[in-house]
Design an enzyme around this catalytic site. Structure first.
Site, PDB file in Angstrom:
ATOM      1  N   ASP A  40       0.821  -1.220   0.000  1.00 56.22           N
ATOM      2  CA  ASP A  40       0.000   0.000   0.000  1.00 56.22           C
ATOM      3  C   ASP A  40       0.851   1.265   0.000  1.00 56.22           C
ATOM      4  O   ASP A  40       0.436   2.298   0.523  1.00 56.22           O
ATOM      5  CB  ASP A  40      -0.962   0.019   1.197  1.00 56.22           C
ATOM      6  CG  ASP A  40      -1.777  -1.245   1.313  1.00 56.22           C
ATOM      7  OD1 ASP A  40      -2.367  -1.642   0.295  1.00 56.22           O
ATOM      8  OD2 ASP A  40      -1.813  -1.841   2.411  1.00 56.22           O
TER       9      ASP A  40
ATOM     10  N   HIS B  80      -4.280  -2.351  -6.151  1.00 53.03           N
ATOM     11  CA  HIS B  80      -3.588  -1.110  -6.477  1.00 53.03           C
ATOM     12  C   HIS B  80      -4.558  -0.159  -7.170  1.00 53.03           C
ATOM     13  O   HIS B  80      -5.380  -0.560  -7.982  1.00 53.03           O
ATOM     14  CB  HIS B  80      -2.334  -1.344  -7.328  1.00 53.03           C
ATOM     15  CG  HIS B  80      -2.455  -2.440  -8.325  1.00 53.03           C
ATOM     16  ND1 HIS B  80      -2.093  -3.736  -8.056  1.00 53.03           N
ATOM     17  CD2 HIS B  80      -2.907  -2.443  -9.599  1.00 53.03           C
ATOM     18  CE1 HIS B  80      -2.311  -4.490  -9.120  1.00 53.03           C
ATOM     19  NE2 HIS B  80      -2.799  -3.730 -10.066  1.00 53.03           N
TER      20      HIS B  80
END
Length: 427
Positions: free
Chosen positions: A13, A41
């Site tokens: 992340d 993503h």
């Protein structure tokens, strides 16, 4: 020819999606080398947000996309993502390695039941079947994409596996068995959609290398979730380091540009030690400003200060020679910013991360404290125009890790990026 590799330096992340997206503008092939649909993503293009879990981030730039042998594939999720491309008129070529393993319904079932059984000791998995699928791969009973191309082989392997899995589901977990015919018929539909994409990707990549094409290798998750080098057992089930890219068929010696992505603060999802975790309202503020919620699970991420021990470890393990810093804009209007420079436990100073999670849980962070900056930096284009406090924060990181931060992301959109040398701005 140039081969780039992009990896996360923390717990995933970090904002790899955005960096990969603009790096892909002049790339011929984007290769995903690990993980499954547990890795989300997010890419923002023209104010439109795209979230992918399996397809590489570079897919929006028209690069040819490869899902490598070490990726585990949930066919339904992949089909849904292909539909997103179709509905948005995004044209690209997708190649699926014929060696990649397939996530089956019993993998997802095992993931759910195992987490339930662990109770308070659960790992915090995404319950997507990733771990059980990799377990079958290591146990040499997994079903590969090549098996999908022969219905008889697929049906026989499914039957053999399901008989054993149902025994465990019924006798160990006291749950209902899965139905063979339902799974077979469902997967036959998936096969019809995906079979034309399954091929020998190793051969494609070797030809691309020999033809001096530009290749970008994309890692999922981050260094601290690596199955070998992360905070075991609170890790993912695959190797997340650049070295794992060799599994795609690309020699590591060919990868010259190794880019590590650092988020300006730390975050992690699920259980596990987190030395710099912020347990007060500042953590909540950062989470909300940065929209720090799992793109796959929607779970709130745990927030912490930047931990340089993780960054140094990632640089060493991946032999990184470039860094990008993301989400710096999220830290404005915070009075004091902290960076962890070491750990302390019982009078001992650690300049490295201990192996034992039990030890990591006990250490205390040693911080360098910085004055925060108030300005909104999201529209700044030049490094020298950043507030001096922001530059001091950045330059301290560079001094400590010994590598320049070449790319700064100050917003989720492509254009909200600051380049500190010509090499990257010309990509």
């Amino acid at each position: 020819m140039a081969i780039y590799a992009v990896v996360g330096t923390q717990w995933g992340d970090e904002g790899k999606g955005k960096i990969i997206d603009f790096l892909s503008s002049k790339i011929d092939y984007v290769v995903r080398f690990n993980g499954g649909n547990n890795a989300g993503h997010t890419i923002v293009v023209n104010d439109k947000k795209f979230i992918f879990n399996l397809l590489p981030s570079g897919v929006l730039q028209g690069a040819k996309c490869i899902l490598g042998p070490s990726v585990v594939i949930d066919p339904l999720i992949l089909i849904q993502e292909l539909e997103v491309l179709k509905n948005n008129n995004i044209k690209t070529e997708i190649f699926i390695s014929d060696k990649a393993h397939i996530i089956m319904p019993y993998h997802i079932k095992f993931d759910e039941l195992s987490e339930q059984k662990k109770g308070i000791h659960k790992i915090g998995t995404t319950k997507k079947g990733i771990g059980p699928c990799y377990a079958d791969k290591i146990n040499r009973i997994g079903i590969r994409t090549i098996d999908l191309l022969n219905t008889e082989i697929f049906a026989n392997k499914l039957k053999t596996n399901l008989e054993e899995k149902n025994q465990i589901i019924e006798k160990i977990y006291n749950d209902k068995p899965l139905d063979y015919d339902d799974i077979l018929n469902t997967y036959k539909k998936y096969i019809e959609i995906l079979k034309s994409l399954i091929t020998n990707t190793e051969k494609i990549l070797h030809h691309a290398i020999n033809s001096e094409k530009y290749i970008l290798i994309e890692g999922a998750q981050g260094t601290m979730l690596d199955i070998e080098h992360g905070t075991f057992p609170f890790v993912t089930s695959s190797n997340t380091l650049i070295t794992a890219a060799a599994g795609c068929g690309i020699p590591i010696s060919k990868i010259k540009q190794k880019i590590g992505i650092i988020k300006a603060f730390s975050s992690r999802v699920g259980s596990g030690p987190f030395v710099t975790e912020i347990s007060n309202s500042i953590g909540d503020i950062i989470r909300e400003k940065g929209q720090e919620y799992g793109s796959t699970t929607k779970r709130p991420r745990r927030i912490g200060w930047l931990d340089l021990l993780t960054i140094k470890k990632a640089i060493a393990l991946n032999e990184l020679n470039h860094l990008a810093l993301t989400k710096l804009d999220i830290l404005n209007n915070i009075e004091s910013l902290k960076i962890c420079i070491a750990y302390e436990f019982q009078g001992k100073i650690y300049d490295y991360i201990p192996t034992s999670c039990e030890t990591i849980e006990k250490v205390k962070p040693i911080y360098k404290v910085f004055k925060g900056f108030k300005e909104d930096i999201s529209n700044i284009k030049n490094y020298d125009d950043l507030p001096i406090e922001a530059r001091e924060y950045i330059e301290f990181i560079e001094k400590e890790v010994g590598i320049q931060i070449s790319i700064l992301s100050v917003g989720s959109e492509r254009e909200k990026t600051i380049f500190r040398n010509q090499e990257w701005s010309n990509i």
